[in-house]
Design a protein around this motif. Structure first.
Motif, PDB file in Angstrom:
ATOM      1  N   VAL A   1       2.390  14.317  -8.755  1.00  0.00           N
ATOM      2  CA  VAL A   1       3.444  15.346  -8.723  1.00  0.00           C
ATOM      3  C   VAL A   1       4.099  15.480 -10.105  1.00  0.00           C
ATOM      4  CG1 VAL A   1       5.661  15.992  -7.675  1.00  0.00           C
ATOM      5  CG2 VAL A   1       3.876  15.018  -6.259  1.00  0.00           C
TER       6      VAL A   1
ATOM      7  N   TYR B   1       6.463  10.031   3.471  1.00  0.00           N
ATOM      8  CA  TYR B   1       6.217  10.600   2.136  1.00  0.00           C
ATOM      9  C   TYR B   1       6.831  12.002   2.022  1.00  0.00           C
ATOM     10  CZ  TYR B   1       2.916   6.923   0.663  1.00  0.00           C
ATOM     11  OH  TYR B   1       2.357   5.742   0.282  1.00  0.00           O
TER      12      TYR B   1
ATOM     13  N   TRP C   1       3.268   7.774   7.969  1.00  0.00           N
ATOM     14  CA  TRP C   1       3.372   7.760   6.513  1.00  0.00           C
ATOM     15  C   TRP C   1       3.484   9.165   5.941  1.00  0.00           C
ATOM     16  CZ3 TRP C   1       0.444   3.333   3.601  1.00  0.00           C
ATOM     17  CH2 TRP C   1       0.895   2.091   4.099  1.00  0.00           C
TER      18      TRP C   1
ATOM     19  N   LEU D   1       1.216   9.169  -5.781  1.00  0.00           N
ATOM     20  CA  LEU D   1       1.653  10.551  -5.525  1.00  0.00           C
ATOM     21  C   LEU D   1       2.659  11.006  -6.578  1.00  0.00           C
ATOM     22  CD1 LEU D   1       2.063  10.521  -1.641  1.00  0.00           C
ATOM     23  CD2 LEU D   1       0.501  11.965  -2.936  1.00  0.00           C
ATOM     24  N   SER D   2       3.534  10.072  -6.989  1.00  0.00           N
ATOM     25  CA  SER D   2       4.546  10.427  -8.009  1.00  0.00           C
ATOM     26  C   SER D   2       3.877  10.795  -9.322  1.00  0.00           C
ATOM     27  CB  SER D   2       5.505   9.257  -8.250  1.00  0.00           C
ATOM     28  OG  SER D   2       6.173   8.963  -7.079  1.00  0.00           O
TER      29      SER D   2
ATOM     30  N   GLY E   1       0.901   3.996  -2.846  1.00  0.00           N
ATOM     31  CA  GLY E   1       0.697   5.418  -2.524  1.00  0.00           C
ATOM     32  C   GLY E   1       1.804   6.267  -3.100  1.00  0.00           C
ATOM     33  N   PHE E   2       3.025   5.749  -3.009  1.00  0.00           N
ATOM     34  CA  PHE E   2       4.175   6.488  -3.547  1.00  0.00           C
ATOM     35  C   PHE E   2       4.041   6.660  -5.066  1.00  0.00           C
ATOM     36  CE2 PHE E   2       8.389   6.167  -5.591  1.00  0.00           C
ATOM     37  CZ  PHE E   2       8.884   7.405  -5.199  1.00  0.00           C
TER      38      PHE E   2
ATOM     39  N   VAL F   1       0.847  -1.210   0.000  1.00  0.00           N
ATOM     40  CA  VAL F   1       0.000   0.000   0.000  1.00  0.00           C
ATOM     41  C   VAL F   1       0.878   1.254   0.000  1.00  0.00           C
ATOM     42  CG1 VAL F   1      -1.725   1.313   1.318  1.00  0.00           C
ATOM     43  CG2 VAL F   1      -1.931  -1.166   1.111  1.00  0.00           C
ATOM     44  N   PHE F   2       1.954   1.205   0.787  1.00  0.00           N
ATOM     45  CA  PHE F   2       2.851   2.365   0.848  1.00  0.00           C
ATOM     46  C   PHE F   2       3.455   2.642  -0.532  1.00  0.00           C
ATOM     47  CE2 PHE F   2       6.853   4.571   1.521  1.00  0.00           C
ATOM     48  CZ  PHE F   2       6.489   5.556   2.432  1.00  0.00           C
ATOM     49  N   LEU F   3       3.914   1.572  -1.186  1.00  0.00           N
ATOM     50  CA  LEU F   3       4.530   1.742  -2.511  1.00  0.00           C
ATOM     51  C   LEU F   3       3.493   2.214  -3.531  1.00  0.00           C
ATOM     52  CD1 LEU F   3       6.926  -1.326  -2.687  1.00  0.00           C
ATOM     53  CD2 LEU F   3       7.536   1.064  -2.345  1.00  0.00           C
TER      54      LEU F   3
END
Lengths: 335, 528
Positions: A31, B502, B498, A27-28, A23-24, A19-21
């Motif tokens: 951005v 981030y 988080w 977001l990437s 999300g990354f 999930v973290f990846l």
């Protein structure tokens, strides 16, 4: 019991990491969109706007695309090719372009144009100092394509709030068609003459891998490929020539090494045809290369002469600018 | 292949993957294999020098063990009256073997790093005497990390000689201790007793270690990309064209260089320690908030700590605790005064330390001057300390008051910055020129008219640098109070955690000075 508990913890952690990846990545993407220039004009901060001028040409009008590094955009002249042969070409070369970048920009080209011939200046096969950095830089090119944030991260300095979420409008058009026009003339210390040898410097493995990707793309799109080497006295030698010749033979491609062209009409004059002591050709050297290349294309590839076609009347206007520039003559710069 | 390259991150990921899938007892082999691959990719044939050092200290260790074992067996059968004599012979043998190994390793370093410098100095001297230069200039290359691994190698031999621990009979353990890829380029300078077992024993996968290691790596990338590489733009402009700049330009360049060096070196250490932590390996600290030091000696206890402790253990103690020196000290105490008796030997030992520290940083007289600059400051501090205490008492100045401490902080900060200026200047004379030029034409006009923002760093760059430096300061002060930022963040709920992660990642990716248009500050200590 303990084992079950541990397994549960592991699964939860794994889900968290995923999930973290995710999300990354999400977001990437956001951005990246925010920071990518929304215009292809030079003041937008886009990378090599001149190489991306094909966006400004009407769709599917370019027949020949040239890829490579600075040697290519210095040593090939689309306007000359237009005037002499009526071939419509564009130089999508960038400074230090590696094959990863070549593939990425070629994909951009294919979204907007349907070229029939791809010309690659093979100097970029040996771009950067070693195999590791070649792979690294080529992979970076892919990363930049998927996440332009890595390439345009610095635009936080110049972008505006309105621009952050605006739509992309790539329509910059340039009359140079990607060529770097230069009248500067700085003689090389001595004429670049390649000493003949049987030694072979094989095309680096990583370049072969990336070239295979490029060749496959061309095959899928019905595009022919021509390899050339535009003369530069600091990076080329006969062993590399032999290496590329072998590669061309294996893949059934033509290869023209302009360092071996001896015909007085086309051979590079190392006193007059270079803008920086032999590292790059000036526009007069580019004119020679292009004229030779035009004859070769005429004989070997089914590229149409578009002169007189109403749809290309703007190219005649563009040529006038090029002609006026070339007419000014060489400009000597300090040794 | 720098620590911030994709190649390094790829190598780290690959080694981590293979490390975790192999059985525990074979995991050290993965580290060794990847370390040699890293070394070979960076240094090619120069790998032979680290192999030579490895074999030499391994064999030396075995020989020292053998001598010790032989003595332990033999002393039982030796008559009491001959024991002392035999012990002396053994001591001499051990010393001989140890010195030989130290000279061999040091010899390689001195030859490769200092031959041309020493030769140039000899030639200069001959020229002064109107004799023709006789020492040739050789085209020598420095193997990667030689200044760091040579010190680790020497520490191993000397520790075994001193009986701190027994030498290992496992060549792989010694090899990995020297070449472990995270610390080979810039340290920290490893000690065998602290590191070798950790490297050799297999560590199980630990989720927390992996996460904390990754966080530390990103913190290091923040320091490197956001601060060091951004500051580098102005620093390079001013130091490269130092004749064109004076006043506030030089002051700003000096301050930014101090920030650059700290951010670059400590950032690199964070990447190194974070990389090691992922494998469950704890490396020695190299920095402990150096800019809150009240004295220059305290600064050096907090800056490049493994270098300082190495010189303390293997130079300072070797000199000051040697028999000759102890006798010398005793004589002075008896004949002159107790103060001088402790002062003079300390001063001589310190000279050896600071001369070596200076020249360790580079083969030039400028670096010698750099070392001696700190030596002189510390010596003056020691000499005037009794007088300072008396004066403070007389004028009723509380040396523990906030005001006095602040004065000490500022004084140390200024002295360290001058040291940094010398460190970065191309030559000693350019340092002198820049130091003088700070005071000529000093005004705030370049800030007011904006011209200071046109030499590499614009106003937005300065904003990033100032905010970044304040973040470093805040984190430093928090950690000085005994807290750990990473652990504090880890205690928060998942949303806060988080957001922090981030934020750190995207600050590095957006505000980092990388890619086209930027010239990264090279890993400065990697060239030593």
């Amino acid at each position: 019991m303990e084992e079950k508990k541990n397994r549960k913890i592991t699964i939860i952690r794994l889900i968290k990491v995923i999930v973290f990846l995710a999300g990354f990545v999400g977001l990437s993407v956001i951005v990246s969109y925010m920071l990518t220039p929304k215009s292809s004009h030079p003041e937008s901060g886009i990378s090599y706007p001149s190489a991306r001028g094909f966006y400004g040409e009407p769709e599917n009008t370019i027949d020949i695309v040239v890829l490579g590094n600075s040697c290519a955009y210095s040593g090939f002249s689309p306007m000359e090719l237009w005037n002499k042969f009526g071939f419509v070409s564009y130089v999508a070369s960038e400074g230090n372009q590696n094959l990863g970048e070549s593939i990425c920009i070629f994909d951009e080209v294919l979204k907007h144009q349907k070229p029939k011939l791809l010309i690659i200046d093979v100097d970029c096969f040996w771009q950067t100092k070693n195999e590791i950095s070649r792979i690294e830089y080529s992979l970076k090119a892919y990363l930049y394509r998927w996440f332009p944030m890595f390439k345009y991260h610095d635009r936080w300095k110049t972008t505006t709030m309105e621009e952050l979420f605006a739509d992309k409008q790539y329509n910059y058009r340039t009359t140079t068609k990607g060529q770097f026009l230069s009248r500067d003339t700085k003689a090389a210390e001595k004429a670049f003459v390649m000493e003949k040898t049987d030694e072979v410097e094989e095309v680096p493995k990583s370049s072969v891998v990336f070239m295979n990707i490029l060749l496959k793309k061309c095959e899928e799109n019905g595009i022919e490929v021509l390899l050339i080497d535009i003369p530069a006295n600091h990076s080329w030698n006969y062993a590399k020539h032999n290496g590329v010749e072998e590669f061309a033979k294996e893949n059934g491609l033509h290869f023209i090494d302009f360092s071996l062209v001896t015909d007085e009409k086309y051979a590079i004059n190392w006193e007059k045809d270079t803008r920086d002591g032999g590292r790059h050709l000036n526009s007069y050297g580019a004119r020679k290369v292009t004229r030779y290349l035009g004859e070769f294309i005429k004989e070997n590839y089914p590229i149409e002469d578009k002169r007189g076609d109403e749809a290309y009347s703007q190219w005649d206007e563009d040529y006038k600018e090029y002609k006026a520039f070339m007419k000014k003559g060489r400009k000597n710069v300090k040794k | 292949m720098g620590y911030t390259s994709f190649a390094y991150l790829g190598l780290l990921a690959a080694s981590f993957f293979f490390y975790m899938i192999l059985p525990l007892k074979h995991r050290w082999k993965v580290l060794l294999l990847f370390s040699y691959a890293f070394y070979f990719l960076n240094s090619g044939k120069y790998i032979v020098f680290i192999l030579l050092s490895t074999v030499s200290i391994y064999l030396t260790g075995l020989m020292l063990n053998k001598i010790d074992d032989g003595f332990a067996v033999a002393k039982k059968g030796i008559p009491k009256e001959n024991k002392k004599e035999y012990k002396a012979v053994i001591a001499w043998q051990k010393k001989f073997v140890c010195v030989l190994a130290v000279l061999f390793n040091l010899g390689i370093l001195v030859f490769l790093k200092y031959f041309n410098f020493l030769g140039g100095s000899v030639n200069g001297l001959l020229k002064l005497l109107h004799l023709s230069p006789s020492v040739p200039v050789l085209n020598l290359m420095l193997p990667l990390g030689i200044s760091f691994y040579t010190m680790s190698a020497i520490s191993y031999v000397v520790d075994v000689y001193r009986g701190k621990y027994r030498a290992t009979d496992q060549l792989g353990k010694v090899a990995l201790f020297l070449v472990f890829f995270p610390h080979i380029v810039e340290g920290p300078i490893g000690r065998f007793d602290l590191l070798a077992d950790q490297l050799y024993e297999g560590h199980k996968f630990n989720y927390n270690n992996m996460m904390l290691g990754l966080q530390l790596i990103f913190w290091g990338l923040f320091k490197k990309f956001v601060l060091a590489d951004r500051a580098n733009m102005l620093v390079t402009t001013v130091f490269k064209n130092y004749m064109e700049y004076d006043g506030i330009y030089v002051v700003v360049a000096m301050l930014l260089y101090t920030l650059l060096l700290y951010a670059e070196f400590s950032g690199c250490m964070d990447i190194v320690m974070g990389s090691a932590q992922m494998f469950g390996i704890t490396m020695s600290k190299n920095f402990e908030r150096p800019f809150i030091s009240k004295t220059v000696s305290e600064f050096w206890r907090r800056w490049h700590m493994t270098l300082g402790s190495w010189f303390r253990d293997y130079v300072f103690y070797s000199v000051s605790l040697s028999k000759t020196f102890m006798k010398f000290s005793k004589k002075i105490k008896e004949k002159l005064s107790p103060f001088l008796g402790s002062m003079i030997p300390a001063a001589v030992a310190m000279f050896a330390v600071w001369f070596s520290t200076g020249i360790w940083h580079g083969a030039s007289w400028k670096y010698v001057a750099y070392g001696l600059y700190y030596y002189v400051i510390m010596l003056i501090g020691m000499l005037i300390e009794p007088a300072t205490v008396k004066v403070c008492e007389k004028i009723h100045l509380n040396r523990k008051s906030v005001g006095y401490r602040l004065f000490q902080l500022v004084r140390t900060f200024i002295l360290v910055n001058i040291g940094m200026l010398m460190f970065r200047a191309d030559t000693f004379s350019s340092f002198m020129h820049m130091l003088g030029s700070m005071f000529t034409g000093f005004s705030f006009a370049p800030v007011a008219d904006g011209s200071i923002f046109e030499i590499g760093c614009d106003i937005k760059d300065f904003a990033v640098l100032i905010i970044g430096a304040l973040i470093l300061l805040a984190v430093g002060l928090y950690e000085e109070k005994g807290h750990s930022v990473r652990e504090t963040v880890a205690r928060q709920n998942i949303v806060v955690r988080w957001i922090c992660y981030y934020a750190l990642i995207f600050i590095v990716l957006i505000f980092g000075a990388y890619g086209r248009g930027y010239q990264a500050a090279g890993f400065i200590y990697a060239q030593f």
